[in-house]
Write a protein that holds these residues in place. Sequence first.
Motif, PDB file in Angstrom:
ATOM      1  N   TYR A 198       0.182   5.944  11.008  1.00 17.22           N
ATOM      2  CA  TYR A 198       1.449   5.498  10.430  1.00 17.22           C
ATOM      3  C   TYR A 198       1.235   4.493   9.314  1.00 17.22           C
ATOM      4  O   TYR A 198       0.132   4.002   9.075  1.00 17.22           O
ATOM      5  CB  TYR A 198       2.362   4.914  11.521  1.00 17.22           C
ATOM      6  N   GLY A 199       2.345   4.187   8.636  1.00 20.73           N
ATOM      7  CA  GLY A 199       2.327   3.317   7.461  1.00 20.73           C
ATOM      8  C   GLY A 199       3.063   4.018   6.342  1.00 20.73           C
ATOM      9  O   GLY A 199       2.920   5.231   6.158  1.00 20.73           O
ATOM     10  N   ASP A 200       3.874   3.287   5.595  1.00 17.60           N
ATOM     11  CA  ASP A 200       4.683   3.899   4.531  1.00 17.60           C
ATOM     12  C   ASP A 200       3.832   4.712   3.558  1.00 17.60           C
ATOM     13  O   ASP A 200       4.095   5.888   3.294  1.00 17.60           O
ATOM     14  CB  ASP A 200       5.447   2.820   3.756  1.00 17.60           C
ATOM     15  N   ALA A 201       2.815   4.074   3.003  1.00 20.16           N
ATOM     16  CA  ALA A 201       1.978   4.751   2.019  1.00 20.16           C
ATOM     17  C   ALA A 201       1.128   5.832   2.673  1.00 20.16           C
ATOM     18  O   ALA A 201       0.968   6.922   2.123  1.00 20.16           O
ATOM     19  CB  ALA A 201       1.085   3.735   1.306  1.00 20.16           C
ATOM     20  N   VAL A 205       1.337   9.921   1.644  1.00 18.86           N
ATOM     21  CA  VAL A 205       0.197  10.649   1.082  1.00 18.86           C
ATOM     22  C   VAL A 205      -0.265  11.749   2.032  1.00 18.86           C
ATOM     23  O   VAL A 205      -0.508  12.889   1.624  1.00 18.86           O
ATOM     24  CB  VAL A 205      -0.964   9.685   0.773  1.00 18.86           C
ATOM     25  N   ALA A 206      -0.384  11.415   3.317  1.00 16.22           N
ATOM     26  CA  ALA A 206      -0.918  12.369   4.291  1.00 16.22           C
ATOM     27  C   ALA A 206      -0.065  13.626   4.408  1.00 16.22           C
ATOM     28  O   ALA A 206      -0.583  14.719   4.662  1.00 16.22           O
ATOM     29  CB  ALA A 206      -1.047  11.699   5.656  1.00 16.22           C
ATOM     30  N   LYS A 207       1.245  13.480   4.196  1.00 19.09           N
ATOM     31  CA  LYS A 207       2.147  14.626   4.327  1.00 19.09           C
ATOM     32  C   LYS A 207       2.425  15.327   2.996  1.00 19.09           C
ATOM     33  O   LYS A 207       3.144  16.330   2.976  1.00 19.09           O
ATOM     34  CB  LYS A 207       3.464  14.180   4.967  1.00 19.09           C
ATOM     35  N   SER A 208       1.859  14.820   1.924  1.00 19.56           N
ATOM     36  CA  SER A 208       2.110  15.431   0.623  1.00 19.56           C
ATOM     37  C   SER A 208       1.388  16.774   0.515  1.00 19.56           C
ATOM     38  O   SER A 208       0.329  16.985   1.109  1.00 19.56           O
ATOM     39  CB  SER A 208       1.657  14.506  -0.508  1.00 19.56           C
TER      40      SER A 208
END
Length: 229
Positions: A198-201, A205-208
């Motif tokens: 987790y984490g906003d950034a 990125v991970a789901k892009s």
Amino acid sequence: RRLAATAAAAAAEHVAKARQAYADGARHCPRSVPLWLCRVRLEQRVQRFARARSLLEKARHENTKHAELWREAVRVELAAGNAKVAEQLLSKALQECPTSGVLWAEAIRIAPRAARKAKSVDALTRCASDARVVLAVALLFWAERRHDKARSWLQRAARLDRTFGDAWAHLYRFELRFGDARSQAAVRQAVRSAEPRYGDAWVAVAKSVAFQRALAREQQQQQQLRQQQ
């Protein structure tokens, strides 16, 4: 012009369908905070700030004392250019959730430059062991070019919560700029072991799509290398 009009109409149709899907989901799962956040962010993307505010009020009614909903309300006002309102909302949020690392980290991030040090002291007094607060303090040291302190606090943030991807991402970015090949490799190895989630950034990125494609290519290359061996 015709192509532009067609593209705009298609985009509007996609937004309408997404809006309806989110509404249906919220009706069945009113306690799902990630779903409410998706609804609000959709309205932000199309500059419908009044609608975003309305949705957040409904979300907070269904999910009381939820720090992420308060933080999103603050960010909506910042995006709308209402810094004073954002400040007032954050103050109210901290009264309702006084030990929230999510909110204290946001308070450090948006504070005027001259007030950030004092705000970080307040945040550490309330939640010194929260990885998000420690990361916010680390980024302050980085901004002040106190690199030894920044590295130490970035490492501390990663140790406090190994699943917090943003801490690892900032630590790796720091080592890319100020470290060497050895320190960079150490962070990469630690991240693989930690498996952040987790984490906003990190999540963005991970789901892009671009990241997923790059990951698939890397996995394919690794598989080919194993087969060659």
